[in-house]
Design an enzyme around this catalytic site. Sequence first.
Site, mmCIF file in Angstrom:
data_model
loop_
_atom_site.group_PDB
_atom_site.id
_atom_site.type_symbol
_atom_site.label_atom_id
_atom_site.label_comp_id
_atom_site.label_asym_id
_atom_site.label_seq_id
_atom_site.Cartn_x
_atom_site.Cartn_y
_atom_site.Cartn_z
ATOM 1 N N GLY A 139 0.836 -1.189 0.000
ATOM 2 C CA GLY A 139 0.000 0.000 0.000
ATOM 3 C C GLY A 139 0.873 1.242 0.000
ATOM 4 O O GLY A 139 2.006 1.211 0.488
ATOM 5 N N GLN A 154 3.142 10.049 0.999
ATOM 6 C CA GLN A 154 4.425 9.339 1.120
ATOM 7 C C GLN A 154 5.363 9.638 -0.045
ATOM 8 O O GLN A 154 6.564 9.402 0.058
ATOM 9 C CB GLN A 154 4.199 7.820 1.210
ATOM 10 C CG GLN A 154 3.508 7.395 2.501
ATOM 11 C CD GLN A 154 3.356 5.898 2.556
ATOM 12 O OE1 GLN A 154 2.369 5.352 2.053
ATOM 13 N NE2 GLN A 154 4.319 5.214 3.139
ATOM 14 N N CYS A 201 5.551 0.099 7.371
ATOM 15 C CA CYS A 201 5.250 1.231 6.499
ATOM 16 C C CYS A 201 6.516 1.613 5.741
ATOM 17 O O CYS A 201 7.598 1.654 6.334
ATOM 18 C CB CYS A 201 4.771 2.402 7.361
ATOM 19 S SG CYS A 201 4.361 3.868 6.407
ATOM 20 N N LEU A 202 6.371 1.905 4.451
ATOM 21 C CA LEU A 202 7.539 2.268 3.652
ATOM 22 C C LEU A 202 8.167 3.576 4.149
ATOM 23 O O LEU A 202 9.326 3.830 3.881
ATOM 24 C CB LEU A 202 7.155 2.383 2.170
ATOM 25 C CG LEU A 202 6.708 1.061 1.519
ATOM 26 C CD1 LEU A 202 6.210 1.305 0.101
ATOM 27 C CD2 LEU A 202 7.825 0.032 1.528
ATOM 28 N N HIS A 225 -4.845 1.760 7.141
ATOM 29 C CA HIS A 225 -3.469 2.260 7.311
ATOM 30 C C HIS A 225 -3.193 3.371 6.293
ATOM 31 O O HIS A 225 -2.683 4.430 6.642
ATOM 32 C CB HIS A 225 -2.482 1.092 7.149
ATOM 33 C CG HIS A 225 -1.037 1.485 7.134
ATOM 34 N ND1 HIS A 225 -0.129 1.043 8.074
ATOM 35 C CD2 HIS A 225 -0.323 2.265 6.279
ATOM 36 C CE1 HIS A 225 1.062 1.558 7.809
ATOM 37 N NE2 HIS A 225 0.978 2.294 6.719
ATOM 38 N N GLU A 226 -3.556 3.117 5.017
ATOM 39 C CA GLU A 226 -3.301 4.117 3.965
ATOM 40 C C GLU A 226 -4.161 5.363 4.179
ATOM 41 O O GLU A 226 -3.707 6.484 3.965
ATOM 42 C CB GLU A 226 -3.530 3.528 2.574
ATOM 43 C CG GLU A 226 -2.653 2.319 2.223
ATOM 44 C CD GLU A 226 -1.183 2.511 2.560
ATOM 45 O OE1 GLU A 226 -0.669 3.644 2.453
ATOM 46 O OE2 GLU A 226 -0.548 1.521 2.952
ATOM 47 N N HIS A 244 -2.727 7.852 6.528
ATOM 48 C CA HIS A 244 -1.701 8.730 5.955
ATOM 49 C C HIS A 244 -2.309 10.050 5.468
ATOM 50 O O HIS A 244 -1.657 11.086 5.490
ATOM 51 C CB HIS A 244 -1.012 8.053 4.759
ATOM 52 C CG HIS A 244 0.100 7.116 5.147
ATOM 53 N ND1 HIS A 244 1.253 7.534 5.757
ATOM 54 C CD2 HIS A 244 0.231 5.782 4.978
ATOM 55 C CE1 HIS A 244 2.053 6.488 5.952
ATOM 56 N NE2 HIS A 244 1.454 5.407 5.501
HETATM 57 NI NI NI Z 1 2.316 3.490 5.577
#
Ligand code: NI
Length: 174
Positions: free
Chosen positions: A46, A51, A94-95, A136-137, A140
């Site tokens: 995701g 991000q 998370c990236l 989660h996304e 953000h």
């Molecule tokens: Ni994330």
Amino acid sequence: MSLRHILVAPDPVLKATAKPVETVDDELRQLMDDMLETMYEAPGIGLAAPQVGVSKRVIVMDIAREDEPKAPLFMANPELVWVSDEDSTYEEGCLSVPEHYADVVRPAEIRVKYLDRDGKAQELKADGLLATVIQHEMDHLEGILFIDHLSSLKRNMILRKLLKSKKQVLEEAS
Ligand code: NI
């Protein structure tokens, strides 16, 4: 399509509230496609526009396993219309918080409405991993990272480590 740079916490763009998408046009589709490619390359399941430094309400996801055909999901302006009382716990990563993982509790089932890659209104019911990834996304887009769901002790420990490795990268480059 091109790869975009993924921001690592702490970063002010990751803490900002993202702006609604007005129209799903070619420029937005370009962003969606770039995000998907960047996510696959990372690799991740995701990615949210903040991000990659774009403060817009856009998220992309694909929870298909490696041995399954790709199943990308593109969402603009996602909104939860229902969440279950029942919770589930997943170990999240998370990236933008590389190499850190922790259990996060969220509603187990959700219904989300959004605009798809063609700008068409859609509604989707999700459970399991997909429900977690979508939430989660969507976090953000509010400037919330999964570490914000942890105790301040754990969160600050992770942030200090991330900051330290950012400084090391800068020192090595100078
Ligand atoms: Ni994330």
